[in-house]
Design a protein around this motif. Structure first.
Motif, PDB file in Angstrom:
ATOM      1  N   VAL A 208       0.863  -1.178   0.000  1.00 21.55           N
ATOM      2  CA  VAL A 208       0.000   0.000   0.000  1.00 21.55           C
ATOM      3  C   VAL A 208       0.899   1.226   0.000  1.00 21.55           C
ATOM      4  CG1 VAL A 208      -1.810   1.199   1.268  1.00 21.55           C
ATOM      5  CG2 VAL A 208      -1.758  -1.272   1.275  1.00 21.55           C
ATOM      6  N   GLN A 209       0.441   2.263  -0.699  1.00 21.71           N
ATOM      7  CA  GLN A 209       1.232   3.483  -0.796  1.00 21.71           C
ATOM      8  C   GLN A 209       1.562   4.035   0.579  1.00 21.71           C
ATOM      9  OE1 GLN A 209      -0.746   6.394  -3.163  1.00 21.71           O
ATOM     10  NE2 GLN A 209      -1.138   4.978  -4.832  1.00 21.71           N
ATOM     11  N   LYS A 210       2.683   4.722   0.663  1.00 17.68           N
ATOM     12  CA  LYS A 210       3.088   5.326   1.932  1.00 17.68           C
ATOM     13  C   LYS A 210       2.481   6.715   2.047  1.00 17.68           C
ATOM     14  CE  LYS A 210       7.227   2.683   2.280  1.00 17.68           C
ATOM     15  NZ  LYS A 210       8.251   2.376   3.148  1.00 17.68           N
ATOM     16  N   GLY A 211       1.441   6.815   2.864  1.00 19.79           N
ATOM     17  CA  GLY A 211       0.830   8.109   3.119  1.00 19.79           C
ATOM     18  C   GLY A 211      -0.078   8.589   2.006  1.00 19.79           C
ATOM     19  N   LEU A 212      -0.969   9.450   2.388  1.00 25.65           N
ATOM     20  CA  LEU A 212      -1.847  10.061   1.393  1.00 25.65           C
ATOM     21  C   LEU A 212      -1.085  11.166   0.692  1.00 25.65           C
ATOM     22  CD1 LEU A 212      -5.142  10.317   3.432  1.00 25.65           C
ATOM     23  CD2 LEU A 212      -4.627   8.732   1.591  1.00 25.65           C
ATOM     24  N   GLN A 213      -1.344  11.283  -0.601  1.00 24.09           N
ATOM     25  CA  GLN A 213      -0.607  12.263  -1.370  1.00 24.09           C
ATOM     26  C   GLN A 213      -1.549  13.062  -2.258  1.00 24.09           C
ATOM     27  OE1 GLN A 213       2.155   9.884  -3.536  1.00 24.09           O
ATOM     28  NE2 GLN A 213       3.267   9.232  -1.739  1.00 24.09           N
ATOM     29  N   GLY A 214      -1.049  14.151  -2.762  1.00 24.07           N
ATOM     30  CA  GLY A 214      -1.723  14.928  -3.790  1.00 24.07           C
ATOM     31  C   GLY A 214      -3.153  15.289  -3.478  1.00 24.07           C
ATOM     32  N   ASN A 215      -4.042  14.897  -4.398  1.00 23.79           N
ATOM     33  CA  ASN A 215      -5.453  15.277  -4.294  1.00 23.79           C
ATOM     34  C   ASN A 215      -6.114  14.732  -3.044  1.00 23.79           C
ATOM     35  OD1 ASN A 215      -5.380  16.760  -6.644  1.00 23.79           O
ATOM     36  ND2 ASN A 215      -5.998  15.051  -7.923  1.00 23.79           N
ATOM     37  N   ALA A 216      -5.704  13.559  -2.591  1.00 25.98           N
ATOM     38  CA  ALA A 216      -6.316  12.978  -1.384  1.00 25.98           C
ATOM     39  C   ALA A 216      -6.104  13.902  -0.186  1.00 25.98           C
ATOM     40  CB  ALA A 216      -5.749  11.590  -1.108  1.00 25.98           C
ATOM     41  N   MET A 217      -4.913  14.405  -0.025  1.00 25.66           N
ATOM     42  CA  MET A 217      -4.633  15.315   1.089  1.00 25.66           C
ATOM     43  C   MET A 217      -5.401  16.627   0.918  1.00 25.66           C
ATOM     44  SD  MET A 217      -2.958  13.928   3.440  1.00 25.66           S
ATOM     45  CE  MET A 217      -2.786  15.416   4.393  1.00 25.66           C
ATOM     46  N   LYS A 218      -5.502  17.107  -0.314  1.00 25.44           N
ATOM     47  CA  LYS A 218      -6.238  18.349  -0.567  1.00 25.44           C
ATOM     48  C   LYS A 218      -7.712  18.187  -0.179  1.00 25.44           C
ATOM     49  CE  LYS A 218      -3.268  19.917  -4.298  1.00 25.44           C
ATOM     50  NZ  LYS A 218      -3.141  20.123  -5.740  1.00 25.44           N
ATOM     51  N   VAL A 219      -8.287  17.059  -0.564  1.00 23.18           N
ATOM     52  CA  VAL A 219      -9.700  16.807  -0.242  1.00 23.18           C
ATOM     53  C   VAL A 219      -9.890  16.747   1.268  1.00 23.18           C
ATOM     54  CG1 VAL A 219     -11.545  15.084  -0.367  1.00 23.18           C
ATOM     55  CG2 VAL A 219     -10.250  15.683  -2.430  1.00 23.18           C
ATOM     56  N   LEU A 220      -9.013  16.038   1.971  1.00 31.49           N
ATOM     57  CA  LEU A 220      -9.130  15.949   3.427  1.00 31.49           C
ATOM     58  C   LEU A 220      -8.975  17.316   4.086  1.00 31.49           C
ATOM     59  CD1 LEU A 220      -7.197  12.644   4.221  1.00 31.49           C
ATOM     60  CD2 LEU A 220      -9.662  13.009   4.216  1.00 31.49           C
ATOM     61  N   ASP A 221      -8.044  18.111   3.595  1.00 32.49           N
ATOM     62  CA  ASP A 221      -7.843  19.461   4.140  1.00 32.49           C
ATOM     63  C   ASP A 221      -9.069  20.351   3.925  1.00 32.49           C
ATOM     64  OD1 ASP A 221      -5.316  18.803   5.043  1.00 32.49           O
ATOM     65  OD2 ASP A 221      -4.271  19.726   3.335  1.00 32.49           O
ATOM     66  N   ILE A 222      -9.633  20.305   2.718  1.00 32.56           N
ATOM     67  CA  ILE A 222     -10.813  21.130   2.415  1.00 32.56           C
ATOM     68  C   ILE A 222     -11.993  20.678   3.271  1.00 32.56           C
ATOM     69  CG2 ILE A 222     -12.532  21.651   0.633  1.00 32.56           C
ATOM     70  CD1 ILE A 222     -10.148  21.572  -1.389  1.00 32.56           C
ATOM     71  N   ALA A 223     -12.191  19.380   3.383  1.00 33.56           N
ATOM     72  CA  ALA A 223     -13.288  18.859   4.202  1.00 33.56           C
ATOM     73  C   ALA A 223     -13.143  19.313   5.648  1.00 33.56           C
ATOM     74  CB  ALA A 223     -13.338  17.334   4.121  1.00 33.56           C
TER      75      ALA A 223
ATOM     76  N   PHE B  53     -10.265   6.198   5.495  1.00 35.73           N
ATOM     77  CA  PHE B  53     -10.151   4.742   5.449  1.00 35.73           C
ATOM     78  C   PHE B  53      -8.706   4.306   5.239  1.00 35.73           C
ATOM     79  CE2 PHE B  53     -11.219   0.509   3.446  1.00 35.73           C
ATOM     80  CZ  PHE B  53     -11.718  -0.054   4.612  1.00 35.73           C
ATOM     81  N   TYR B  54      -7.909   5.153   4.634  1.00 35.81           N
ATOM     82  CA  TYR B  54      -6.484   4.827   4.441  1.00 35.81           C
ATOM     83  C   TYR B  54      -5.821   4.540   5.785  1.00 35.81           C
ATOM     84  CZ  TYR B  54      -1.551   5.288   3.402  1.00 35.81           C
ATOM     85  OH  TYR B  54      -0.201   5.046   3.311  1.00 35.81           O
ATOM     86  N   ASP B  55      -6.054   5.407   6.757  1.00 37.21           N
ATOM     87  CA  ASP B  55      -5.453   5.212   8.080  1.00 37.21           C
ATOM     88  C   ASP B  55      -5.952   3.930   8.738  1.00 37.21           C
ATOM     89  OD1 ASP B  55      -3.978   7.522   7.828  1.00 37.21           O
ATOM     90  OD2 ASP B  55      -5.300   8.731   9.081  1.00 37.21           O
ATOM     91  N   ILE B  56      -7.223   3.634   8.542  1.00 36.65           N
ATOM     92  CA  ILE B  56      -7.794   2.412   9.113  1.00 36.65           C
ATOM     93  C   ILE B  56      -7.152   1.185   8.480  1.00 36.65           C
ATOM     94  CG2 ILE B  56      -9.922   1.052   9.283  1.00 36.65           C
ATOM     95  CD1 ILE B  56     -11.331   3.898   9.467  1.00 36.65           C
ATOM     96  N   VAL B  57      -6.987   1.215   7.181  1.00 37.08           N
ATOM     97  CA  VAL B  57      -6.347   0.092   6.471  1.00 37.08           C
ATOM     98  C   VAL B  57      -4.913  -0.086   6.950  1.00 37.08           C
ATOM     99  CG1 VAL B  57      -5.504  -0.680   4.209  1.00 37.08           C
ATOM    100  CG2 VAL B  57      -7.821   0.216   4.435  1.00 37.08           C
ATOM    101  N   GLN B  58      -4.211   1.010   7.161  1.00 36.26           N
ATOM    102  CA  GLN B  58      -2.810   0.923   7.591  1.00 36.26           C
ATOM    103  C   GLN B  58      -2.664   0.296   8.972  1.00 36.26           C
ATOM    104  OE1 GLN B  58      -0.150   1.449   5.544  1.00 36.26           O
ATOM    105  NE2 GLN B  58      -1.893   1.532   4.163  1.00 36.26           N
ATOM    106  N   ARG B  59      -3.709   0.365   9.786  1.00 39.52           N
ATOM    107  CA  ARG B  59      -3.647  -0.234  11.126  1.00 39.52           C
ATOM    108  C   ARG B  59      -3.923  -1.743  11.100  1.00 39.52           C
ATOM    109  NH1 ARG B  59      -6.397   4.757  12.727  1.00 39.52           N
ATOM    110  NH2 ARG B  59      -8.368   3.616  12.698  1.00 39.52           N
TER     111      ARG B  59
END
Length: 75
Positions: free
Chosen positions: A1-16, A26-32
């Motif tokens: 799995v990719q290391k960390g959220l990048q690009g648009n994913a981080m932008k969407v989370l920041d705007i939200a 869900f990325y963080d949940i999957v990583q656990r």
């Protein structure tokens, strides 16, 4: 799995977050998970496996239950 959220994913989370929109990361949940790739078929990122969708459904159900929206439904 990719290391960390990048690009648009981080932008969407920041705007939200700025708008106060509840988001399930869900990325963080999957990583656990002990085996994060188990949530994907053939252990390749893309669509979720039956286990991945079940996990996602469980997380969504729990968040709805915990939210004030779900508490309002009980009344």
């Amino acid at each position: 799995v990719q290391k960390g959220l990048q690009g648009n994913a981080m932008k969407v989370l920041d705007i939200a977050k700025e708008l106060g929109v509840p988001v399930i990361n869900f990325y963080d949940i999957v990583q656990r998970e002990e085996e994060p790739l188990k949530v994907f078929p053939f252990r390749l990122p893309g669509h979720y496996s039956p286990y991945g969708y079940a996990l996602l459904a469980e997380v969504i159900a729990q968040k709805l239950y915990e939210s004030s929206f779900a508490k309002d439904l009980d009344n």
